[in-house]
Design a protein around this motif. Sequence first.
Motif, PDB file in Angstrom:
ATOM      1  N   ASN A  90       0.848  -1.201   0.000  1.00  0.00           N
ATOM      2  CA  ASN A  90       0.000   0.000   0.000  1.00  0.00           C
ATOM      3  C   ASN A  90       0.881   1.247   0.000  1.00  0.00           C
ATOM      4  O   ASN A  90       1.078   1.914   1.017  1.00  0.00           O
ATOM      5  CB  ASN A  90      -0.928  -0.018   1.220  1.00  0.00           C
ATOM      6  CG  ASN A  90      -2.051   0.977   1.075  1.00  0.00           C
ATOM      7  OD1 ASN A  90      -2.445   1.310  -0.030  1.00  0.00           O
ATOM      8  ND2 ASN A  90      -2.580   1.455   2.197  1.00  0.00           N
ATOM      9  N   ASP A  91       1.389   1.535  -1.193  1.00  0.00           N
ATOM     10  CA  ASP A  91       2.292   2.672  -1.325  1.00  0.00           C
ATOM     11  C   ASP A  91       1.670   3.807  -2.125  1.00  0.00           C
ATOM     12  O   ASP A  91       2.342   4.776  -2.447  1.00  0.00           O
ATOM     13  CB  ASP A  91       3.612   2.229  -1.972  1.00  0.00           C
ATOM     14  CG  ASP A  91       3.392   1.612  -3.331  1.00  0.00           C
ATOM     15  OD1 ASP A  91       2.245   1.222  -3.641  1.00  0.00           O
ATOM     16  OD2 ASP A  91       4.363   1.497  -4.104  1.00  0.00           O
ATOM     17  N   ASN A  92       0.404   3.678  -2.430  1.00  0.00           N
ATOM     18  CA  ASN A  92      -0.256   4.740  -3.193  1.00  0.00           C
ATOM     19  C   ASN A  92      -1.586   5.084  -2.516  1.00  0.00           C
ATOM     20  O   ASN A  92      -2.434   4.199  -2.321  1.00  0.00           O
ATOM     21  CB  ASN A  92      -0.523   4.293  -4.630  1.00  0.00           C
ATOM     22  CG  ASN A  92       0.744   4.147  -5.433  1.00  0.00           C
ATOM     23  OD1 ASN A  92       1.316   5.119  -5.897  1.00  0.00           O
ATOM     24  ND2 ASN A  92       1.207   2.905  -5.569  1.00  0.00           N
ATOM     25  N   PRO A  93      -1.792   6.384  -2.160  1.00  0.00           N
ATOM     26  CA  PRO A  93      -3.102   6.778  -1.655  1.00  0.00           C
ATOM     27  C   PRO A  93      -4.076   6.867  -2.821  1.00  0.00           C
ATOM     28  O   PRO A  93      -3.674   7.001  -3.978  1.00  0.00           O
ATOM     29  CB  PRO A  93      -2.838   8.142  -1.040  1.00  0.00           C
ATOM     30  CG  PRO A  93      -1.717   8.692  -1.843  1.00  0.00           C
ATOM     31  CD  PRO A  93      -0.861   7.516  -2.211  1.00  0.00           C
ATOM     32  N   PRO A  94      -5.372   6.819  -2.518  1.00  0.00           N
ATOM     33  CA  PRO A  94      -6.341   7.022  -3.585  1.00  0.00           C
ATOM     34  C   PRO A  94      -6.150   8.406  -4.208  1.00  0.00           C
ATOM     35  O   PRO A  94      -5.778   9.361  -3.536  1.00  0.00           O
ATOM     36  CB  PRO A  94      -7.688   6.906  -2.887  1.00  0.00           C
ATOM     37  CG  PRO A  94      -7.396   6.127  -1.641  1.00  0.00           C
ATOM     38  CD  PRO A  94      -6.024   6.515  -1.223  1.00  0.00           C
ATOM     39  N   ALA A  95      -6.381   8.510  -5.464  1.00  0.00           N
ATOM     40  CA  ALA A  95      -6.230   9.784  -6.174  1.00  0.00           C
ATOM     41  C   ALA A  95      -7.516  10.073  -6.913  1.00  0.00           C
ATOM     42  O   ALA A  95      -8.022   9.219  -7.655  1.00  0.00           O
ATOM     43  CB  ALA A  95      -5.053   9.723  -7.130  1.00  0.00           C
TER      44      ALA A  95
END
Length: 684
Positions: A446-451
């Motif tokens: 989980n290295d990307n937040p929602p965009a």
Amino acid sequence: MTNYQRFRKCGRLALLCVLLGTLCKTGCGQIRYSVSEELDKGSFVGNIAKDLGLEPQELAERGVRIVSRGRTQLFALNPRSGSLVTADRIDREEFCAQSPQCLVSFNILVEDKLNIFEVEIEIKDLNDNAPDFLMEELEIKISELTVPGTRFPLKTAFDPDVGTNSLLNYQLSPNDYFSLAVKSVTDGAKYPELVLQRALDREEKKVHQLVLIASDGGDPVQSGNLGIQVTVLDANDNPPVFTQPEYRVSVQENLPVGTRLLTVNATDPDEGFNAQVSYVLDKMPGKIAQIFYLNSVTGDLSILKNLDYEDATFYEIKIEAQDGPGLLSRAKILVTVLDVNDNAPEVTITSLTGSVPEESAAGREIALINVHDRDSGQNGQVTVFVLGNMPFNLEKSINQYYCLVTARSLDREQESEYNITLRATDGGSPPLSTDTHITLHVADINDNPPAFTHASYSAYIPENNPRGTSIFSVTAHDPDSIENAHITYALTEDTIQGAPLSTYISINSDTGVLYALHSFDFEQVRDLKLLVTASDSGNPPLSSNVSLSIFVLDQNDNTPEILYPALPTDGSTGVELAPRSAEPGYLVTKVVAVDRDSGQNAWLSYRLLKASEPGLFAVGLHTGEVRTARALLDRDALKQSLVVAVQDHGQPPLSATVTLTVAVADSIPDVLTDLGSLKPSVDP
């Protein structure tokens, strides 16, 4: 015949002899001569006239002649000399053959006296015949396995001469293998025999030429020869012999089936059936007989199936050469198989990690592979590498093992899966290659937040909306996967006009759809500022916010509101003054109205809906100004009633009306006198 008779006969012959005056050398009136054979015709035999007691000329006068019956006349009388001569050449052997004594008898007649005389002539033998074998050559066939001492009868020679002139002995020409034995029998005949003195070897000497010499005892000695050809018959005493004890050949493994590799050869010094050589593969364990074929007649060795260097690099083939009766000898064929580059490298994945977490450090092990090439030498030297521009390296391990590792950290969001191709190439000419494919999955972290798709959003909602109406939908994307990409939506707590935001707006946490919880009134709330939060389900979760502006769209739900003239609160009617002297365009009054709506819904227009004196007044469309349209006349009524309508531009449009009373007078007092008669309009 009795003795008396013989006596009487002899007495008469004796008397005849006395009377004729002849000499009888033998008794009983017999005249005997001897003569050698082979004398020329007319040769002197004896003086017959003298022996008959006659003169030579008397032989013809008295009719003396030879009386012979049934035989060839061998002798004749010579009347001139009175001699007995040979009538032709005499061959003793012709008349007497092998008789020890050859006597020829005949009678001589003295015709005038009818006297008969018996003449006996002995023909003496001359050594005029050499011993004769009656054939020029004798062939004797002797097996080479014949035991020494064995005797072989030979042909005897024949000599028609007799006595010492006849056959005396035999002699054999000098040689190393045979001697002569002469066997005598009781009648004096001699029979030669050939005696084997030494074992024969056909392979050493096939034919022996001998000469048998037969000699007589004459002077000079005469002899006859018999050629003897001793043919040595072959015995199977020699096995076939290979020209080489070992045959060596080097062949490439890719030779076509049926190719001749070499030819073996064995020779047998025997002959005929004994020398008929056939070739066979010696029975051996394994598959040699399935791979190689040996032609039994020609000795050609060929292949029955493809050779494979990787199965066997060397064959030792035992072969036999066998003659007709079965004697044999053995040899070897040593076949060296030469490698050709016919095997592509083999790649074996010994260990494999199907996935690797993203952002793993460089050098993360993915797979352990082994490369192998069944060929040898340069053909078996293998290099292996990763095809394409891939973030992976191959690191050499022990022996032919390689470790596939990451060259840098991976990002699943850039590439979630890699199809890695490893190419192994050997050093043959031309080189052979093998491609091996590995599928690697990059495991998500989980290295990307929602965009959100936009930095901010704007939404519009018409007022008077039903409760629960869907207002807007926001969407966020998370490049992570599974739980790390599962997004929930929420609104940040806030207040609107002192009330919690949650009483106005709600959001579906799964879909991001916003709903109005009550009906909005543009005239009360024109816009809302919201903050929407999108959170993933990772551990820990990541989130991002986006602002949402909701604008309430005006609806034409308000009628225009007339501010002036205002309706009196005391029930009276407001009066506007218009002097009689007013020129056209004189401003009598102005209708002022407002609309709580906005925009087009609040755009107002005025028109004169009704007038007691049409054409006297006009209303400005946009200003609401009431002006005289013409000059006032004396006939015009003092009191004029006008109905002015105010209408917005909504859809559908809404409107309001106002009734105006205009007094036509030059002064206020003039108007006041009639104020009591003015009443409000019944129908506004």
